[in-house]
Design an enzyme around this catalytic site. Structure first.
Site, PDB file in Angstrom:
ATOM      1  N   ALA A  10     -34.214  -6.631  70.045  1.00 15.51           N
ATOM      2  CA  ALA A  10     -33.918  -6.897  71.453  1.00 15.51           C
ATOM      3  C   ALA A  10     -32.845  -5.920  71.919  1.00 15.51           C
ATOM      4  CB  ALA A  10     -33.450  -8.332  71.639  1.00 15.51           C
ATOM      5  N   TYR A  16     -34.108 -14.962  68.459  1.00 13.29           N
ATOM      6  CA  TYR A  16     -34.822 -14.492  69.649  1.00 13.29           C
ATOM      7  C   TYR A  16     -36.209 -15.133  69.723  1.00 13.29           C
ATOM      8  CZ  TYR A  16     -31.342 -11.047  70.982  1.00 13.29           C
ATOM      9  OH  TYR A  16     -30.184 -10.442  71.419  1.00 13.29           O
ATOM     10  N   ARG A  30      -1.558 -11.087  58.824  1.00 13.37           N
ATOM     11  CA  ARG A  30      -1.909 -10.157  59.896  1.00 13.37           C
ATOM     12  C   ARG A  30      -2.800  -9.013  59.413  1.00 13.37           C
ATOM     13  NH1 ARG A  30       4.016  -9.522  62.928  1.00 13.37           N
ATOM     14  NH2 ARG A  30       4.403 -11.775  63.198  1.00 13.37           N
ATOM     15  N   ARG A  41     -19.138 -12.542  67.269  1.00 14.01           N
ATOM     16  CA  ARG A  41     -19.245 -13.242  68.558  1.00 14.01           C
ATOM     17  C   ARG A  41     -20.690 -13.518  68.933  1.00 14.01           C
ATOM     18  NH1 ARG A  41     -21.581 -10.254  72.486  1.00 14.01           N
ATOM     19  NH2 ARG A  41     -21.679  -8.023  72.039  1.00 14.01           N
ATOM     20  N   CYS A  56     -20.588  -6.736  68.156  1.00 19.97           N
ATOM     21  CA  CYS A  56     -21.080  -8.081  67.820  1.00 19.97           C
ATOM     22  C   CYS A  56     -20.216  -8.673  66.711  1.00 19.97           C
ATOM     23  CB  CYS A  56     -22.540  -8.026  67.394  1.00 19.97           C
ATOM     24  SG  CYS A  56     -23.661  -7.545  68.722  1.00 19.97           S
ATOM     25  N   ARG A 111     -28.750 -11.237  77.725  1.00 17.19           N
ATOM     26  CA  ARG A 111     -28.615  -9.918  78.334  1.00 17.19           C
ATOM     27  C   ARG A 111     -29.885  -9.094  78.237  1.00 17.19           C
ATOM     28  NH1 ARG A 111     -28.065  -5.398  75.744  1.00 17.19           N
ATOM     29  NH2 ARG A 111     -27.625  -6.521  73.801  1.00 17.19           N
TER      30      ARG A 111
END
Length: 264
Positions: free
Chosen positions: A263, A209, A127, A166, A146, A21
């Site tokens: 980034a 990166y 839970r 993620r 994130c 992105r």
């Protein structure tokens, strides 16, 4: 924290070159897990100096339900500045979702308080989860979460936590994320009269990166040092009442810091 260096090396050895992105470019792996026994030391990376002030203040900011950078800037923390608007607002990011998740009936759900209550009164529940990934509000957020959701687990008088992240900037972000959730686990355990167990970190798109390659190579030449110890100086009335001064890290002897661009 040899496991952190091993992950960096694995990305270099096995990763796939991908676009992203931000337009920076990455080397990426999909799916990785690390486990840290919190009783064996506080998992703060030692192969470069981490800015502990930012880690603590950011977590307190999340727990306060805050989504404006004013508190962070007041305490010399700039890690969210790039994403804030001219008023310092970030939209309904982590703090809003943790403390004020909007329910269908118009009420809001305090996920952190619910987690504390469940750990105390229903510790075997499967839970005990806090989610920041609110699909209906992603477009309103300056940056999609994130570290998307985490789960607590109680066994043998110990509290463990697993985070699903993620997307993970391994060089800049991951040391912060590990330390932040380890700190949260210590705080939750203290509030619930439990010992600390494990912090389990699970990553989805785990990447370096392209403009962090030199910094990564330097860090991989360094030998990890013994982990420090976290001291919490008092037990506040609730998980929301901790102050920066309540925390002390003893025995942190890191290698020098390594600067790298963010980034955006």
């Amino acid at each position: 924290m040899r496991a952190y260096l091993d992950l960096m090396q694995k990305i270099l050895d096995e990763g796939t070159v991908k676009s992203d992105r931000t337009g920076t470019g990455t080397i990426s792996l999909f799916g990785h897990q690390m486990r840290f026994n919190l009783a064996e030391g506080f998992p703060l990376v030692t192969t470069k100096k981490c800015h502990l002030r930012s880690i603590i203040h950011e977590l307190l900011w999340f727990l306060n339900g805050d989504t404006n950078t004013a508190y962070l800037k007041e305490h010399g923390v700039s890690i969210w500045d790039e994403w804030a608007d001219e008023n310092g607002d970030l939209g309904p990011v982590y703090g809003a979702q943790w403390r004020s998740w909007p329910a269908a009936d118009g009420s809001v759900i305090d996920q952190i308080q619910k987690a504390v209550d469940d750990i105390k009164h229903n510790p075997d529940s499967r839970r005990i989860i806090v989610s920041a990934w609110n699909v209906g509000e992603l477009d309103k957020m300056a940056l999609a979460p994130c570290h998307a959701f985490f789960q607590f687990y109680v066994a043998d008088g110990k509290l463990s936590c697993q985070l699903y992240q993620r997307s993970c900037d391994v060089f800049l972000g991951l040391p912060f994320n590990i330390a932040s959730y380890a700190l949260l686990t210590h705080m939750m355990a203290q509030q619930c009269d439990l010992e600390v167990g494990d912090f389990v970190w699970t990553g989805g798109d785990v990447h370096l990166y392209s403009n962090h390659m030199e910094q990564t190579a330097l860090q991989l030449t360094r030998e990890p040092r013994p982990l420090p110890t976290l001291v919490i100086k008092r037990k506040p009335d609730s998980i929301f009442d901790y102050k920066f001064e309540d925390f002390e890290i003893e025995g942190y002897d890191p290698h020098p810091g390594i600067k790298a661009p963010v980034a955006i």
